[in-house]
Design a protein around this motif. Structure first.
Motif, PDB file in Angstrom:
ATOM      1  N   ALA A   2       0.865  -1.187   0.000  1.00 31.58           N
ATOM      2  CA  ALA A   2       0.000   0.000   0.000  1.00 31.58           C
ATOM      3  C   ALA A   2       0.896   1.230   0.000  1.00 31.58           C
ATOM      4  N   ASP A   3       0.780   2.065  -1.037  1.00 37.34           N
ATOM      5  CA  ASP A   3       1.532   3.329  -1.066  1.00 37.34           C
ATOM      6  C   ASP A   3       0.546   4.482  -0.970  1.00 37.34           C
ATOM      7  N   SER A  27      -2.605   4.437  -2.928  1.00 37.47           N
ATOM      8  CA  SER A  27      -3.601   3.381  -2.718  1.00 37.47           C
ATOM      9  C   SER A  27      -4.780   3.916  -1.923  1.00 37.47           C
ATOM     10  N   PHE A  35      -4.554   3.170   1.790  1.00 45.94           N
ATOM     11  CA  PHE A  35      -3.332   3.540   2.502  1.00 45.94           C
ATOM     12  C   PHE A  35      -3.590   4.055   3.916  1.00 45.94           C
TER      13      PHE A  35
END
Length: 593
Positions: A52-53, A56, A59
């Motif tokens: 998850a960045d 996302s 996130f």
């Protein structure tokens, strides 16, 4: 798509790349790599890396989750960047880019770690066993246990055995341990017992003509804690056969046990058939145990003749009593004073006055015996001992003396200590043997009477004639054990199926015919109506699984074990019953002063 998952956490591979999937499981661990979150998501089937960045949609929620939270994650499967693959994981070629996340069950602060194989106090592990069972090694042991039991069942059925279920609530019987008693509400003042083993029922099945029985049987014994048995309850592969002799049991069961070990040994060698047959008395004399570890090459020998009338007065005086012996415990490569002194100190720690020894060294090109005993008995006797034992320069021998009935266990422990400390034991194999010809009776020092030494239902060798005309302490029984790597894995016998012989055997042990009728009435009656020759055995499942998993403790292969004080820390058992329950059972508790 399914509410919780389209795939398991062990299922995704490179050919799933590009698919949108749904996983649910436990957050194994969270790693923050410069604002990019990596979540290892775990379920029963495996582990998948989730990414998850800040781009996302999941996130912000991903930043809040912690270890052991249960979450649902929707995401897109993608191939991991080159160089970041994990060949140790079946899912190591891919990762899941998180698009949506839902917390299904948040976790409070953990009382013990789940990630990693960290040693932790057993009391905490047992109290929070549901967390302990999430740990990879323990989880794997439990699954291996199930597969081992499946393999046993399959092999038994392939041999023509049929699985039966015998009662759990039964009658009390003297089988060598205390029964767990269950008060009867419907019959005030009377009690059921939980079975120590399905012994009588499986014999009754032979009376009923079922021929080949087996059961994965729970057994209950109210014993003091033992290192080699789970407190309270344990499981055994219980077996009985009709119209057989001892060798028929060996022929039927050896392939089952050997096959299970070969299947789950991870390539470690297993003793090929036929396994050695070692008489009980020989096992004690050679190995100091009726469950010898044959991976240890040390074989003890009787060297009494070399000490009789010798200058070593301690042993010489002992040997004036004909029942006393001197046993030698060879120690190849143990021929240094430092090692001999360490063994002597160990023996003193075991409550012994010491451990006599001789070691051999080279002196002026010849072999010289050294140590106080060597000086006392002289060169010729020391040399005779060396030749008998096949020892040479750099070797040693230790001695145990007195009544073998009293010292054999210590001698066996010394053999184990020598073999272990000198790295003589091949730990990467499974060595099996049948121990046979157990004594039918033994003298009970506490009660000052003759008692059964093993299983009271075994057939004496020589039958009724031996019971009538032979010294009971010299009668051998058709009883046998399976020994493996220093553990007793199974025990069994050919049964005494003749009513008159059964009554006589119990009379010798101090039980009259009326006691036999009262305590074993069902089986005694059955023997009057055409009893086939029969026999069997029972193998300890917990010990087998422990050996095959490489565990050091039986609690590492059981789901919800009690601790060494026979307490269930998870469920709080045993507990005090309500007054209403006691009234219904017509039971009053009288606590010790």
């Amino acid at each position: 798509m399914h509410r919780y998952r389209s795939h398991t956490c062990g299922q995704l591979r490179a050919d799933h790349a590009g698919e949108t999937v749904r996983l649910s499981g436990w957050v194994h661990r969270v790693r923050d790599h410069g604002g990019v979150l990596f979540i290892d998501l775990r379920d029963h089937y495996g582990l998948t890396q989730v990414v998850a960045d800040p781009d996302s949609p999941a996130f912000k929620l991903a930043e809040t989750v912690r270890s052991e939270w249960v979450v649902r994650i929707d995401g897109k499967v993608r191939i991991r960047p080159a160089g970041t693959e994990n060949p140790d994981l079946p899912t190591g070629a891919i990762e899941l880019f998180a698009l949506e996340m839902e917390v299904l069950g948040a976790a409070a602060e953990l009382p013990m770690p789940v990630f990693g194989d960290i040693e932790y106090p057993e009391e905490i592990r047992l109290k929070y066993r549901f967390l302990d069972l999430r740990r990879e090694k323990l989880h794997s042991n439990i699954m291996t246990r199930g597969r081992i039991i499946d393999s046993m069942r399959r092999r038994m059925k392939d041999q023509g055995f049929f699985e039966f279920q015998t009662p759990i609530l039964t009658a009390s019987s003297p089988e060598g341990a205390r029964d767990f008693l269950v008060p009867s509400r419907l019959h005030p003042g009377k009690f059921y017992a939980l079975p120590q083993a399905p012994q009588q029922y499986k014999q009754l099945l032979m009376m009923a003509g079922f021929d080949r029985y087996f059961q994965v049987a729970p057994c209950f014994r109210d014993e003091d804690p033992r290192a080699d048995r789970l407190p309270g309850e344990f499981y055994q592969l219980d077996v009985e056969m009709s119209f057989i002799e001892q060798e028929d049991v060996f022929a039927a069961m050896e392939p089952v046990i050997r096959g299970v070990f070969e299947e789950f040994s991870g390539g470690k060698p297993v003793t090929p058939s036929p396994w050695p047959r070692i008489p009980f008395a020989e096992s004690l004399a050679k190995y100091g145990s009726d469950k010898p570890d044959l991976r240890n090459p040390i074989v003890m020998q009787d060297v009494s003749a070399h000490f009789a009338g010798s200058g070593f007065k301690v042993f010489a005086r002992m040997l004036e009593d004909g029942k006393n012996k001197v046993w030698a415990i060879p120690a190849p490569k143990g021929g240094s004073r430092a090692f001999c002194d360490r063994m002597n100190s160990w023996a003193q720690g075991e409550g012994q006055p010491g451990l006599g020894y001789i070691f051999w060294r080279e002196e002026n090109g010849s072999v010289e015996a050294a140590g106080p005993i060597a000086k006392n008995i002289g060169t010729d006797r020391a040399e005779a001992i060396r030749v008998q034992l096949g020892l040479n320069v750099g070797d040693a021998v230790f001695f145990a003396a007195g009544d073998p009935d009293k010292f054999y266990k210590f001698a066996g422990a010394a053999r184990t200590k020598v073999g272990t400390d000198l790295n003589l034991v091949d730990t990467e194999r499974y060595e099996f043997a049948w121990i046979v010809d157990f004594p039918m009776f033994e003298f009970n020092e506490d009660d000052k009477k003759v008692d059964f030494s093993h299983n009271p239902f075994s057939m004496p060798q020589g039958g009724l004639d031996a019971l009538l005309n032979q010294d009971p302490l010299t009668i051998k029984a058709f009883q046998y054990d399976i020994a493996c790597n220093g553990f007793e894995l199974a025990s069994g016998g050919i049964r005494n199926h003749k009513p008159e012989a059964m009554v006589k055997a119990f009379e010798i042990a101090g039980y009259g015919e009326e006691t036999v009728v009262e305590r074993f009435g069902g089986m005694y009656r059955a023997f009057q109506y055409g009893a086939p020759p029969h026999g069997g055995m029972a193998a300890g499942i917990d010990r087998i699984v422990m050996l095959l998993c490489g565990a050091q403790n039986l609690r590492e292969v059981a789901l919800f074990p009690m601790n060494q004080q026979a307490l269930d820390l998870l469920m709080g058992a045993p507990s005090e019953p309500a007054v209403k329950q006691l009234r219904e059972l017509h039971v009053r508790v009288q606590l010790p002063e």
